[in-house]
Motif scaffolding. Structure first.
Motif, PDB file in Angstrom:
ATOM      1  N   PRO A  28      43.961  46.724  48.141  1.00  0.00           N
ATOM      2  CA  PRO A  28      44.139  45.443  47.415  1.00  0.00           C
ATOM      3  C   PRO A  28      44.594  44.310  48.585  1.00  0.00           C
ATOM      4  CG  PRO A  28      44.702  46.984  45.820  1.00  0.00           C
ATOM      5  CD  PRO A  28      44.590  47.766  47.322  1.00  0.00           C
ATOM      6  N   HIS A  29      45.356  44.617  49.411  1.00  0.00           N
ATOM      7  CA  HIS A  29      45.896  43.901  50.146  1.00  0.00           C
ATOM      8  C   HIS A  29      44.961  43.433  51.513  1.00  0.00           C
ATOM      9  CE1 HIS A  29      50.536  44.410  49.243  1.00  0.00           C
ATOM     10  NE2 HIS A  29      49.932  43.915  48.168  1.00  0.00           N
ATOM     11  N   ARG A  30      44.187  44.297  51.419  1.00  0.00           N
ATOM     12  CA  ARG A  30      42.847  44.343  52.587  1.00  0.00           C
ATOM     13  C   ARG A  30      41.883  43.221  51.940  1.00  0.00           C
ATOM     14  NH1 ARG A  30      41.594  50.348  53.690  1.00  0.00           N
ATOM     15  NH2 ARG A  30      39.849  49.245  54.870  1.00  0.00           N
ATOM     16  N   ALA A  31      41.660  43.241  50.938  1.00  0.00           N
ATOM     17  CA  ALA A  31      40.654  42.522  50.097  1.00  0.00           C
ATOM     18  C   ALA A  31      41.243  42.011  48.773  1.00  0.00           C
ATOM     19  CB  ALA A  31      39.577  43.485  49.820  1.00  0.00           C
ATOM     20  N   ALA A  33      41.016  39.163  47.285  1.00  0.00           N
ATOM     21  CA  ALA A  33      40.139  38.210  46.266  1.00  0.00           C
ATOM     22  C   ALA A  33      39.630  39.458  45.245  1.00  0.00           C
ATOM     23  CB  ALA A  33      39.006  37.346  46.945  1.00  0.00           C
ATOM     24  N   LEU A  34      38.907  40.444  45.923  1.00  0.00           N
ATOM     25  CA  LEU A  34      38.356  41.490  45.027  1.00  0.00           C
ATOM     26  C   LEU A  34      39.419  42.041  44.334  1.00  0.00           C
ATOM     27  CD1 LEU A  34      35.835  43.364  44.328  1.00  0.00           C
ATOM     28  CD2 LEU A  34      36.625  44.827  46.235  1.00  0.00           C
ATOM     29  N   ALA A  35      40.480  42.349  44.684  1.00  0.00           N
ATOM     30  CA  ALA A  35      41.527  42.863  43.743  1.00  0.00           C
ATOM     31  C   ALA A  35      41.888  42.067  42.754  1.00  0.00           C
ATOM     32  CB  ALA A  35      42.858  43.116  44.736  1.00  0.00           C
ATOM     33  N   VAL A  36      41.923  40.689  42.952  1.00  0.00           N
ATOM     34  CA  VAL A  36      42.193  39.853  41.571  1.00  0.00           C
ATOM     35  C   VAL A  36      41.270  40.221  40.637  1.00  0.00           C
ATOM     36  CG1 VAL A  36      42.229  37.383  40.870  1.00  0.00           C
ATOM     37  CG2 VAL A  36      43.459  38.200  43.063  1.00  0.00           C
ATOM     38  N   ALA A  37      40.024  40.228  41.234  1.00  0.00           N
ATOM     39  CA  ALA A  37      38.819  40.510  40.156  1.00  0.00           C
ATOM     40  C   ALA A  37      38.829  41.744  39.355  1.00  0.00           C
ATOM     41  CB  ALA A  37      37.371  40.426  40.980  1.00  0.00           C
ATOM     42  N   VAL A  38      39.443  42.571  40.136  1.00  0.00           N
ATOM     43  CA  VAL A  38      39.519  44.090  39.470  1.00  0.00           C
ATOM     44  C   VAL A  38      40.713  43.986  38.566  1.00  0.00           C
ATOM     45  CG1 VAL A  38      40.379  46.385  40.008  1.00  0.00           C
ATOM     46  CG2 VAL A  38      38.781  45.357  41.385  1.00  0.00           C
ATOM     47  N   TRP A  39      41.864  43.261  38.677  1.00  0.00           N
ATOM     48  CA  TRP A  39      42.924  43.196  37.960  1.00  0.00           C
ATOM     49  C   TRP A  39      42.277  42.435  36.405  1.00  0.00           C
ATOM     50  CZ3 TRP A  39      47.098  46.042  37.379  1.00  0.00           C
ATOM     51  CH2 TRP A  39      47.602  46.296  38.636  1.00  0.00           C
TER      52      TRP A  39
END
Length: 303
Positions: A28-31, A33-39
């Protein structure tokens, strides 16, 4: 077959197990924006799963109802005459999921309205004490601590203290302004309002608590990455360090704050972009998580 047990089990997994897996993961800290979408996907999937669980519980199969009736009879209770009619079950099946949807939508609207009102009041105060800087395209506020934040929305505004303008180098000021512009152009206040609304409805749920906390942190990382496109790691890190003690008003997004230490470690430490295969697999998993409750509720016919 009634899908309620499967949907309840799925919702429990998403609400309690998935947050632990996300917090332990390194990607998540590497990506961010993607992690926000997953949450956000997990929050939507949980909401759908709970709504469909309520629907299926209100519309049980005939043999389940018969089993419950027999159990109550064995306890000496005659429930034959009190069996709810189809109309009652139909109303419950529609009403409970509708209530969940209305609560989430209403909470989202409430948080947006409250933040907008706070930003409006703050803009009015800034018009009295601040001055617009055409060179910086920002409002300079008389304040003896280096600070910067933005007021997103229909009339976005970036605010920077005169102490920051004096004490930071031009490159550092540029990196800070780029960070704040990323919040505005990315409409990050909408993502924050969404997780705030989810947390308000499901306050005791681990997913709701961690989604709110992690979204705020990850959006700051997204803005950091935007600033790093045109400024060096050292420039942004030193600017963040100088503004670590600053706090933003309600409804605003700031470059400093309590997340600075985590973000500094990320910026100054070794950073590696996620492999496209990892990015694709995570995105595909997020889509599957969003669709799973619908597949559980409407399984393909056999035969």
């Amino acid at each position: 077959m009634n899908a309620a047990p499967v949907l309840i089990g799925y919702s429990v997994a998403v609400g309690f197990v998935a947050p632990r897996l996300m917090l332990r993961a390194g990607w998540p800290h590497r990506a961010p924006a993607l992690a926000v979408a997953v949450w956000h996907t997990l929050a939507v999937s949980f909401s759908i799963g709970i709504a469909l669980s309520a629907y299926n519980l209100a519309m049980p199969t005939e043999h389940v109802h018969a089993g419950l009736t027999g159990l109550l009879h064995s306890c000496g209770l005659d429930v034959g005459a009190d069996r709810p009619g189809p109309g009652t079950a139909d109303r419950l099946a529609v009403g409970v999921p509708a209530a969940i949807a209305i609560a989430l939508a209403g909470s989202f609207a409430f948080h947006l309205t409250r933040a907008r009102r706070a930003r409006t009041e703050h803009r009015e105060a800034l018009d009295l004490v601040g001055r617009h800087s055409p060179r910086l395209s920002a409002t300079v506020l008389p304040y003896d601590i280096p600070a910067a934040y933005c007021l997103p929305g229909r009339r976005p505004r970036i605010v920077i203290s005169d102490a920051a303008v004096r004490e930071l180098t031009p490159a550092q000021v540029g990196a800070v302004l780029e960070h704040e512009q990323a919040h505005i152009s990315g409409r990050h206040h909408l993502a924050l309002a969404a997780v705030e609304a989810f947390h308000s409805v499901f306050r005791r749920l681990p997913l709701a608590r961690h989604a709110r906390e992690q979204t705020a942190l990850l959006l700051e990382m997204v803005a950091d990455d935007r600033a790093l496109r045109s400024h060096s790691d050292e420039v942004l890190a030193t600017a963040m360090y100088e503004m670590a003690a600053a706090r933003a008003p309600k409804g605003a997004l700031a470059a400093g704050g309590h997340t600075v230490l985590i973000r500094l470690k990320r910026i100054l430490g070794p950073r590696k972009a996620p492999h496209p295969a990892l990015w694709g697999s995570i995105a595909a998993t997020a889509v599957a998580v969003l669709l799973l409750p619908l597949l559980f509720a409407c399984p393909p016919g056999l035969g």
